[in-house]
Design a protein around this motif. Sequence first.
Motif, PDB file in Angstrom:
ATOM      1  N   GLU A 135       0.821  -1.200   0.000  1.00 19.03           N
ATOM      2  CA  GLU A 135       0.000   0.000   0.000  1.00 19.03           C
ATOM      3  C   GLU A 135       0.865   1.264   0.000  1.00 19.03           C
ATOM      4  OE1 GLU A 135      -3.542  -0.151   2.487  1.00 19.03           O
ATOM      5  OE2 GLU A 135      -3.083   1.890   3.160  1.00 19.03           O
ATOM      6  N   LYS A 136       1.756   1.363   0.972  1.00 20.84           N
ATOM      7  CA  LYS A 136       2.587   2.573   1.061  1.00 20.84           C
ATOM      8  C   LYS A 136       3.685   2.367   2.085  1.00 20.84           C
ATOM      9  CE  LYS A 136      -0.500   4.469   4.565  1.00 20.84           C
ATOM     10  NZ  LYS A 136      -1.405   5.529   4.961  1.00 20.84           N
ATOM     11  N   ARG A 195      16.274  -0.742   7.186  1.00 23.44           N
ATOM     12  CA  ARG A 195      15.360  -1.434   6.273  1.00 23.44           C
ATOM     13  C   ARG A 195      14.092  -0.586   6.164  1.00 23.44           C
ATOM     14  NH1 ARG A 195      17.057  -5.373   2.813  1.00 23.44           N
ATOM     15  NH2 ARG A 195      18.073  -7.092   3.862  1.00 23.44           N
ATOM     16  N   HIS A 196      13.494  -0.571   4.984  1.00 19.54           N
ATOM     17  CA  HIS A 196      12.233   0.138   4.821  1.00 19.54           C
ATOM     18  C   HIS A 196      11.073  -0.723   5.299  1.00 19.54           C
ATOM     19  CE1 HIS A 196      13.819   3.601   2.729  1.00 19.54           C
ATOM     20  NE2 HIS A 196      14.577   2.799   2.007  1.00 19.54           N
ATOM     21  N   LEU A 197      10.081  -0.045   5.829  1.00 20.58           N
ATOM     22  CA  LEU A 197       8.848  -0.720   6.242  1.00 20.58           C
ATOM     23  C   LEU A 197       7.742  -0.369   5.247  1.00 20.58           C
ATOM     24  CD1 LEU A 197       8.916   0.091  10.078  1.00 20.58           C
ATOM     25  CD2 LEU A 197       9.667  -2.017   8.944  1.00 20.58           C
ATOM     26  N   GLN A 198       6.921  -1.334   4.932  1.00 23.95           N
ATOM     27  CA  GLN A 198       5.805  -1.122   4.016  1.00 23.95           C
ATOM     28  C   GLN A 198       4.498  -1.553   4.687  1.00 23.95           C
ATOM     29  OE1 GLN A 198       6.068   0.196   0.971  1.00 23.95           O
ATOM     30  NE2 GLN A 198       8.186  -0.171   0.295  1.00 23.95           N
ATOM     31  N   VAL A 199       3.472  -0.740   4.503  1.00 27.71           N
ATOM     32  CA  VAL A 199       2.133  -1.179   4.884  1.00 27.71           C
ATOM     33  C   VAL A 199       1.630  -2.085   3.773  1.00 27.71           C
ATOM     34  CG1 VAL A 199      -0.226  -0.483   5.428  1.00 27.71           C
ATOM     35  CG2 VAL A 199       1.699   0.976   6.123  1.00 27.71           C
ATOM     36  N   VAL A 200       1.227  -3.297   4.135  1.00 28.10           N
ATOM     37  CA  VAL A 200       0.727  -4.248   3.136  1.00 28.10           C
ATOM     38  C   VAL A 200      -0.705  -4.633   3.492  1.00 28.10           C
ATOM     39  CG1 VAL A 200       3.005  -5.153   2.528  1.00 28.10           C
ATOM     40  CG2 VAL A 200       1.730  -6.194   4.412  1.00 28.10           C
ATOM     41  N   ARG A 201      -1.436  -5.058   2.483  1.00 29.29           N
ATOM     42  CA  ARG A 201      -2.864  -5.288   2.667  1.00 29.29           C
ATOM     43  C   ARG A 201      -3.247  -6.656   2.120  1.00 29.29           C
ATOM     44  NH1 ARG A 201      -7.549  -2.254   3.067  1.00 29.29           N
ATOM     45  NH2 ARG A 201      -6.404  -0.300   3.181  1.00 29.29           N
ATOM     46  N   ARG A 213      -4.658  -5.081   7.343  1.00 32.81           N
ATOM     47  CA  ARG A 213      -3.396  -4.432   7.036  1.00 32.81           C
ATOM     48  C   ARG A 213      -2.323  -4.883   8.013  1.00 32.81           C
ATOM     49  NH1 ARG A 213      -4.199   1.849   5.653  1.00 32.81           N
ATOM     50  NH2 ARG A 213      -5.278   1.939   7.647  1.00 32.81           N
ATOM     51  N   ALA A 214      -1.100  -4.981   7.519  1.00 39.10           N
ATOM     52  CA  ALA A 214       0.041  -5.355   8.348  1.00 39.10           C
ATOM     53  C   ALA A 214       1.230  -4.513   7.930  1.00 39.10           C
ATOM     54  CB  ALA A 214       0.341  -6.846   8.201  1.00 39.10           C
ATOM     55  N   VAL A 215       2.310  -4.633   8.664  1.00 37.73           N
ATOM     56  CA  VAL A 215       3.536  -3.917   8.343  1.00 37.73           C
ATOM     57  C   VAL A 215       4.626  -4.955   8.074  1.00 37.73           C
ATOM     58  CG1 VAL A 215       5.287  -2.305   9.186  1.00 37.73           C
ATOM     59  CG2 VAL A 215       2.878  -1.973   9.799  1.00 37.73           C
ATOM     60  N   ALA A 216       5.327  -4.784   6.949  1.00 42.14           N
ATOM     61  CA  ALA A 216       6.353  -5.757   6.584  1.00 42.14           C
ATOM     62  C   ALA A 216       7.675  -5.058   6.311  1.00 42.14           C
ATOM     63  CB  ALA A 216       5.921  -6.537   5.345  1.00 42.14           C
ATOM     64  N   VAL A 234      13.117  -6.702  -0.726  1.00 39.51           N
ATOM     65  CA  VAL A 234      13.298  -6.825  -2.185  1.00 39.51           C
ATOM     66  C   VAL A 234      13.269  -5.485  -2.922  1.00 39.51           C
ATOM     67  CG1 VAL A 234      12.424  -9.181  -2.337  1.00 39.51           C
ATOM     68  CG2 VAL A 234      10.824  -7.272  -2.532  1.00 39.51           C
ATOM     69  N   GLY A 235      12.709  -4.450  -2.309  1.00 42.34           N
ATOM     70  CA  GLY A 235      12.607  -3.166  -2.993  1.00 42.34           C
ATOM     71  C   GLY A 235      11.363  -3.107  -3.843  1.00 42.34           C
ATOM     72  N   CYS A 236      10.208  -2.964  -3.205  1.00 44.35           N
ATOM     73  CA  CYS A 236       8.960  -2.980  -3.967  1.00 44.35           C
ATOM     74  C   CYS A 236       8.319  -1.594  -3.946  1.00 44.35           C
ATOM     75  CB  CYS A 236       8.019  -4.042  -3.423  1.00 44.35           C
ATOM     76  SG  CYS A 236       7.748  -3.932  -1.662  1.00 44.35           S
ATOM     77  N   THR A 237       7.286  -1.454  -4.759  1.00 44.09           N
ATOM     78  CA  THR A 237       6.608  -0.163  -4.862  1.00 44.09           C
ATOM     79  C   THR A 237       5.118  -0.366  -4.626  1.00 44.09           C
ATOM     80  OG1 THR A 237       6.388  -0.480  -7.229  1.00 44.09           O
ATOM     81  CG2 THR A 237       8.303   0.760  -6.482  1.00 44.09           C
ATOM     82  N   PRO A 238       4.418   0.695  -4.227  1.00 44.32           N
ATOM     83  CA  PRO A 238       2.981   0.558  -3.966  1.00 44.32           C
ATOM     84  C   PRO A 238       2.253  -0.064  -5.157  1.00 44.32           C
ATOM     85  CG  PRO A 238       3.749   2.651  -3.133  1.00 44.32           C
ATOM     86  CD  PRO A 238       4.898   2.041  -3.885  1.00 44.32           C
TER      87      PRO A 238
END
Lengths: 84, 84, 84, 84, 84
Positions: free
Chosen positions: B7-8, B22-28, B33-36, B40-44
């Motif tokens: 998500e972002k 390390r970057h954290l991403q909100v994932v859905r 929703r969770a935080v991961a 790997v370097g992903c984008t929304p």
Amino acid sequence: MKIYQVEKPLVATHRISGLEHRHLQVVRDGRARAVAVDAVGCTPGDWVICVGSSAARDAAGSKEFPSDLTIVGIIDHWVPEEGA
Amino acid sequence: MKIYQVEKPLVATHRISGLEHRHLQVVRDGRARAVAVDAVGCTPGDWVICVGSSAARDAAGSKEFPSDLTIVGIIDHWVPEEGA
Amino acid sequence: MKIYQVEKPLVATHRISGLEHRHLQVVRDGRARAVAVDAVGCTPGDWVICVGSSAARDAAGSKEFPSDLTIVGIIDHWVPEEGA
Amino acid sequence: MKIYQVEKPLVATHRISGLEHRHLQVVRDGRARAVAVDAVGCTPGDWVICVGSSAARDAAGSKEFPSDLTIVGIIDHWVPEEGA
Amino acid sequence: MKIYQVEKPLVATHRISGLEHRHLQVVRDGRARAVAVDAVGCTPGDWVICVGSSAARDAAGSKEFPSDLTIVGIIDHWVPEEGA
């Protein structure tokens, strides 16, 4: 362990190096889908036993393998329950 | 492993030192929703594979990394199910 | 730990070598079914205590045993709740 | 990791010695409440990132710390979803 | 960690040797019941903090103890939410 039905292989070209050398399968438990490392060599439609937790790592081949769900056996005969 | 959509990024200026680097991403996953940790370097918008349990730590880079959910791969093609 | 009722043995001829030497049981908790390694020798109908997480491995006999759910005790008397 | 809102400190005078030296916080994720070890120093109302699994232990300060949920960061800005 | 109310002791005469030397308690979280190893000495009706995951093992006394849920503290004052 939980019982899943294998749906199809999953392709993720861009993945961490630790995940290489093993096939990934999309597995289904009723409406829920998950991704499992295939340690037995199964085909779509198979009913399989998947192990989670830290045991998934050893089951995938080594203590360092980054799996939290690994297919460890193919069930000989399985009749799912209605609604499951 | 489970399948999530990115998500972002998540910003937490005040965090423990072990979580840095390390970057954290909100994932859905549907409504949840969770935080991961992004390994790997992903984008929304990307559909990704996340690993949990103790495997999330090695996947994030070291046995000491305090992650319980790490993005380990970007799925080439994914069609979510309706209602999921 | 969770309480399950033993339903029946599970046969998986094709499984990883690490899973050999122990019987697998299908166990039931209300509507949900799981597969557990039998470390006590139980029979269908028994109400049992199952341990999960990394403790399931030691409970199954060794730190390397690939179990995430192991039957560790048979309950002397158990009355399930209605609707459970 | 999961996102929770800090509700209030939790007092448990009678606890095992291993749990001393850290504050406990009641945290809330929608309707569900949990208890987390506070590794960052947060206050009621803060939106925080909590890590579970075995990573909660290192995050709490040592591999021996008996935590399965540890607050590891305070989110700078968070807007919860309606109904969440 | 999660909050449970102690319901009653659980007797399982036939259990693995690793589970001896500790009392087991049936604990309740709303409608769900679980079994926890008692590391503090609690009585029915107590509101307690239970730790899961691999931390449950150390909390029960040793890294080898086969527990995935251990009572680690008694809450001084707790008012459950309606409907919980």
